[in-house]
Design an enzyme around this catalytic site. Structure first.
Site, PDB file in Angstrom:
ATOM      1  N   GLU A  23      -4.733  -4.942  10.081  1.00 37.42           N
ATOM      2  CA  GLU A  23      -5.054  -3.524  10.197  1.00 37.42           C
ATOM      3  C   GLU A  23      -5.427  -3.042   8.806  1.00 37.42           C
ATOM      4  O   GLU A  23      -5.031  -3.661   7.812  1.00 37.42           O
ATOM      5  CB  GLU A  23      -3.848  -2.741  10.719  1.00 37.42           C
ATOM      6  CG  GLU A  23      -2.825  -2.296   9.658  1.00 37.42           C
ATOM      7  CD  GLU A  23      -2.138  -3.431   8.915  1.00 37.42           C
ATOM      8  OE1 GLU A  23      -2.091  -4.543   9.452  1.00 37.42           O
ATOM      9  OE2 GLU A  23      -1.657  -3.209   7.779  1.00 37.42           O
ATOM     10  N   LYS A  42      -3.080  -5.279  -2.945  1.00 36.54           N
ATOM     11  CA  LYS A  42      -3.019  -5.820  -1.582  1.00 36.54           C
ATOM     12  C   LYS A  42      -3.238  -7.326  -1.539  1.00 36.54           C
ATOM     13  O   LYS A  42      -2.695  -8.023  -0.685  1.00 36.54           O
ATOM     14  CB  LYS A  42      -4.072  -5.128  -0.703  1.00 36.54           C
ATOM     15  CG  LYS A  42      -3.852  -3.627  -0.529  1.00 36.54           C
ATOM     16  CD  LYS A  42      -2.750  -3.327   0.464  1.00 36.54           C
ATOM     17  CE  LYS A  42      -2.545  -1.823   0.647  1.00 36.54           C
ATOM     18  NZ  LYS A  42      -1.355  -1.525   1.460  1.00 36.54           N
ATOM     19  N   SER A  74      -1.864   0.933  -8.577  1.00 33.65           N
ATOM     20  CA  SER A  74      -2.026   0.020  -7.439  1.00 33.65           C
ATOM     21  C   SER A  74      -3.469  -0.354  -7.131  1.00 33.65           C
ATOM     22  O   SER A  74      -3.722  -1.427  -6.597  1.00 33.65           O
ATOM     23  CB  SER A  74      -1.358   0.614  -6.205  1.00 33.65           C
ATOM     24  OG  SER A  74      -1.906   1.876  -5.898  1.00 33.65           O
TER      25      SER A  74
HETATM   26  C1  LIG Z   1      -4.772   1.213  -3.970  1.00 34.03           C
HETATM   27  C2  LIG Z   1      -3.729   1.424  -2.950  1.00 34.03           C
HETATM   28  N1  LIG Z   1      -2.517   1.856  -3.316  1.00 34.03           N
HETATM   29  C3  LIG Z   1      -1.548   2.074  -2.417  1.00 34.03           C
HETATM   30  C4  LIG Z   1      -1.760   1.899  -1.073  1.00 34.03           C
HETATM   31  C5  LIG Z   1      -0.638   2.211  -0.138  1.00 34.03           C
HETATM   32  O1  LIG Z   1      -0.063   1.097   0.469  1.00 34.03           O
HETATM   33  P1  LIG Z   1       1.381   0.603   0.073  1.00 34.03           P
HETATM   34  O2  LIG Z   1       2.299   1.764   0.209  1.00 34.03           O
HETATM   35  O3  LIG Z   1       1.678  -0.466   1.052  1.00 34.03           O
HETATM   36  O4  LIG Z   1       1.340   0.094  -1.304  1.00 34.03           O
HETATM   37  C6  LIG Z   1      -3.003   1.440  -0.623  1.00 34.03           C
HETATM   38  C7  LIG Z   1      -3.264   1.231   0.806  1.00 34.03           C
HETATM   39  O5  LIG Z   1      -4.322   1.029   1.277  1.00 34.03           O
HETATM   40  C8  LIG Z   1      -4.021   1.198  -1.590  1.00 34.03           C
HETATM   41  O6  LIG Z   1      -5.231   0.775  -1.231  1.00 34.03           O
END
Ligand SMILES: Cc1ncc(COP(=O)(O)O)c(C=O)c1O
Lengths: 395, 266
Positions: free
Chosen positions: A113, A91, A379
């Site tokens: 948000e 993020k 992620s």
């Molecule tokens: C670690 C992590 N992965 C994935 C996501 C999903 O978001 P996005 O689809 O925008 O990557 C989030 C959202 O809070 C997250 O914290």
């Protein structure tokens, strides 16, 4: 002309995207639309952005060959370690970019948000870094299930305002942030946390996150002697880590694009967030995209054990990838994700965020060839989810 | 044919909103949420508003995620949806409305429910019932212009656009050029139900719009709640719209004293 899956000059990916916003938001969104590409192309912007990604975020994030995981699934698995970024998820790539954008637009107040709290923390962090006021909207339910991140945001000096309407999760936090922007049209920039919202947000967020696939290419070249993997895999909430992971491979059809959504308690259980399967084209948060809704066009309340995937829509790029067949879409249940998360912890010594665990559950759904190089977007890290893992596994 | 007859014929074909705008008076328009406080209150509220002397009514089609609305209209929308209100139900309730009600009726809602119903089907249904116009805040002017204007016009519907203190003069001119009824002049940068009372910022803005000599008259909305604010707003505009204050009245007093509310404004 070569086929492209990228955005067109009207702000659409195929039939998805656009800016379906009330007139009250038009000046803000239009100001951003007219300026974002210009600002992003400025050498001073790029210097500052790259410097912060390097020295503050800690990029490049490693591309790690997961040996034991690879062995177990008889394929070559690389993990793109966004969990090692400052604040613990992808993020921050976007919030660093957007805070620099906000400063160049002369904004003095930031709103955001958040679902899991990762985007809220990443926003609060860059606001502290720049000394800018920060207000984060978060669903009341998410405030309860992501307590550590709420505390982090407060410690970073942000104000966390509960969203009390609707399902009291990410969708409602987004509504509240948009309402705040309507009420504060001049001094405020809204840092959207995923590849969603009215044009130009999906494109801007995607471009800030595209550093992920940019690095994958040269890192893979170093390790495997070639830039392109057979597959890139990511979980999808709104789709920002996925968009960044796919970006530089979108138009190279030799690279398979795999998306994993949250099936919750099962796609047809009534408690799910698998938008591509359950959704239909409509308008959510200013964007034409696939979203979960009643026949009557009321947006329904999604469910996932993971607060960051608990969103009834997906970004317009992903709707286009789904509809055009360019992307393969799967969904993982709560149970599959939790199991995959535990497995990664015990095979590789990495505790992933529950969102990320959904991507790791791909091996439940698809068998890869031994020679396939499969890059999975790791992620985020699981610190924020420890209590959920403890409760689930009775640790 | 005498001139008078020609005008008479014209008037018969003219949209009720345009007829109303020609009347030599300041107009009071009231917004309420269909199916609120109770599912079957819709028609009764409309009839009582007309009887009480209201000039025009905006019937709110409730939406799960009303982005441009403050807490009062949000709560009434949530309640109406809980009561079981749907697009189809609203159309059924309004089926015979033109047997009794003659003032202009506008449906105000968000674009997604209209899109799911089918834009053309929705417009056709509105014409069948005798709806005169639509206000869909999240259907942007350029998308309307490109994709839907012809359909709205085919079914005799007037689409009403919003402008705000932040809307540039150039864009106001554009909105004026694609409008054929009135322009909804949002009084301040806010969601609905903001606190009332107009200061210099508002009056400067109203005067700026006035001096543009637009082809469409303006009706002021947002932040009008009583006789004071109604009088102030209509100094600068053809009329004013009251929403949240009326919803609050319904919440506290039910539907039996609508005339009392309207009398307190006029
Ligand atoms: C670690 C992590 N992965 C994935 C996501 C999903 O978001 P996005 O689809 O925008 O990557 C989030 C959202 O809070 C997250 O914290």
């Amino acid at each position: 002309m070569k086929k492209t899956y990228n955005i067109n000059n009207k702000g659409y990916y195929g039939e998805f995207g656009g800016a379906f916003i009330p007139e009250m938001l038009y000046p803000n969104v239009e100001e951003l639309r007219q300026n974002y590409l210009k600002i992003m192309a400025e050498p001073t912007f790029q210097d500052e952005f790259n410097q912060l990604l390097k020295d503050y975020v800690g990029r490049p994030s490693p591309l790690y060959y997961a040996k034991r995981l690879s062995k177990k699934y008889n394929t070559k698995v690389y993990l793109k370690r966004e969990d090692l970024n400052h604040t613990g998820a992808h993020k921050v790539n976007n919030t660093v970019g957007q805070i620099l954008m906000a400063k160049r637009l002369g904004k003095t107040r930031i709103i955001a948000e958040t679902g899991a709290g990762q985007h809220g923390v990443a926003t609060a962090t860059v606001c502290a870094l720049m000394g800018i006021e920060c207000i984060v909207y978060m669903g009341e339910i998410d405030i309860a299930r992501q307590a550590p991140n709420v505390a982090r945001m407060k410690m970073l000096g942000a104000q966390v305002r509960p969203a009390l309407s609707g399902s009291r999760t990410l969708k409602d936090a987004t509504n509240e942030a948009i309402r705040d922007w309507i009420n504060n049209p001049v001094d405020t920039h809204y840092i959207i946390g995923s590849a969603i919202g009215p044009h130009p947000y999906p494109d801007m967020v995607t471009k800030f996150q595209s550093i992920i696939s940019e690095e994958i290419k040269w890192q893979l070249k170093e390790k495997e002697g070639k830039e392109d993997p057979e597959y890139v895999v990511a979980c999808i909430g709104g789709g920002s880590n996925a968009a960044g992971t796919y970006y530089h491979f979108l138009d190279n059809e030799n690279v398979g694009i795999i998306a994993v959504e949250a099936a919750g308690k099962g796609i047809h259980s009534g408690e799910s967030a698998a938008t591509s399967v359950l959704g239909k084209e409509g308008i959510i948060h200013g964007c034409k995209t696939l979203l979960m809704q009643t026949l009557d066009g009321q947006i329904t309340e999604p469910y996932s054990i993971s607060a960051g995937l608990d969103y009834p829509g997906v970004g317009p790029l992903h709707s286009h990838l789904y509809k055009s067949g360019r992307g393969e879409f799967y969904s993982a249940t709560d149970d599959e994700a939790m199991t995959a998360g535990l497995e990664l912890a015990q095979l590789e010594g990495i505790i992933p965020a529950i969102e990320t665990s959904h991507a790791l559950a791909i091996f439940e759904h698809k068998t890869f060839k031994p020679d396939d190089i499969v890059v999975i977007s790791l992620s985020g890290r699981g610190d924020k989810d420890l209590q959920n893992y403890i409760d689930y596994f009775k640790l | 044919m005498t001139l008078k007859q020609v005008q008479g014929d014209d008037n018969k074909n003219m949209n009720r909103i345009n007829q109303k705008l020609q009347e030599n008076k300041k107009l009071l328009s009231i917004y309420f949420t269909a199916g609120y406080p109770n599912i079957d209150d819709t028609v009764r509220v409309i009839k009582d508003l007309e009887k009480s002397g209201v000039d025009m009514i905006e019937i709110g089609l409730p939406f799960s995620d009303p982005l441009a609305d403050g807490p009062t209209i949000q709560a009434s929308s949530t309640a109406a949806l809980k009561n079981g209100m749907t697009t189809e139900t609203l159309f059924k309730q309004l089926k015979d409305i033109r047997q009794t009600v003659t003032i202009p009726l506008i449906i105000m809602g968000y674009f997604n429910p209209v899109l799911q119903y089918g834009v053309e089907d929705f417009c056709k249904k509105c014409q069948d019932i005798g709806i005169d116009g639509l206000i869909l805040p999240d259907l942007p002017a350029d998308v309307y212009d490109e994709a839907y204007k012809a359909t709205f016009e085919k079914y005799g519907l007037i689409n009403v656009f919003l402008i705000t203190p932040q809307t540039s003069n150039e864009r106001i001119r554009y909105i004026d050029s694609i409008s054929n009824g009135f322009i909804y002049m949002v009084s301040s940068a806010s969601t609905t139900g903001a606190k009332s009372g107009f200061g210099n910022t508002q009056t400067d803005y109203f005067e700026r719009i006035n001096s543009m000599n637009l082809k469409n008259p303006q009706i002021v909305g947002f932040g009008i709640s009583n006789n004071d604010t109604f009088t102030q707003a209509t100094q600068y505009a053809k009329g004013a719209i009251i929403g949240s204050a009326f919803i609050k009245h319904l919440t506290h007093n039910g539907i039996t004293t609508i005339d009392k509310f309207v009398r307190s404004i006029l």
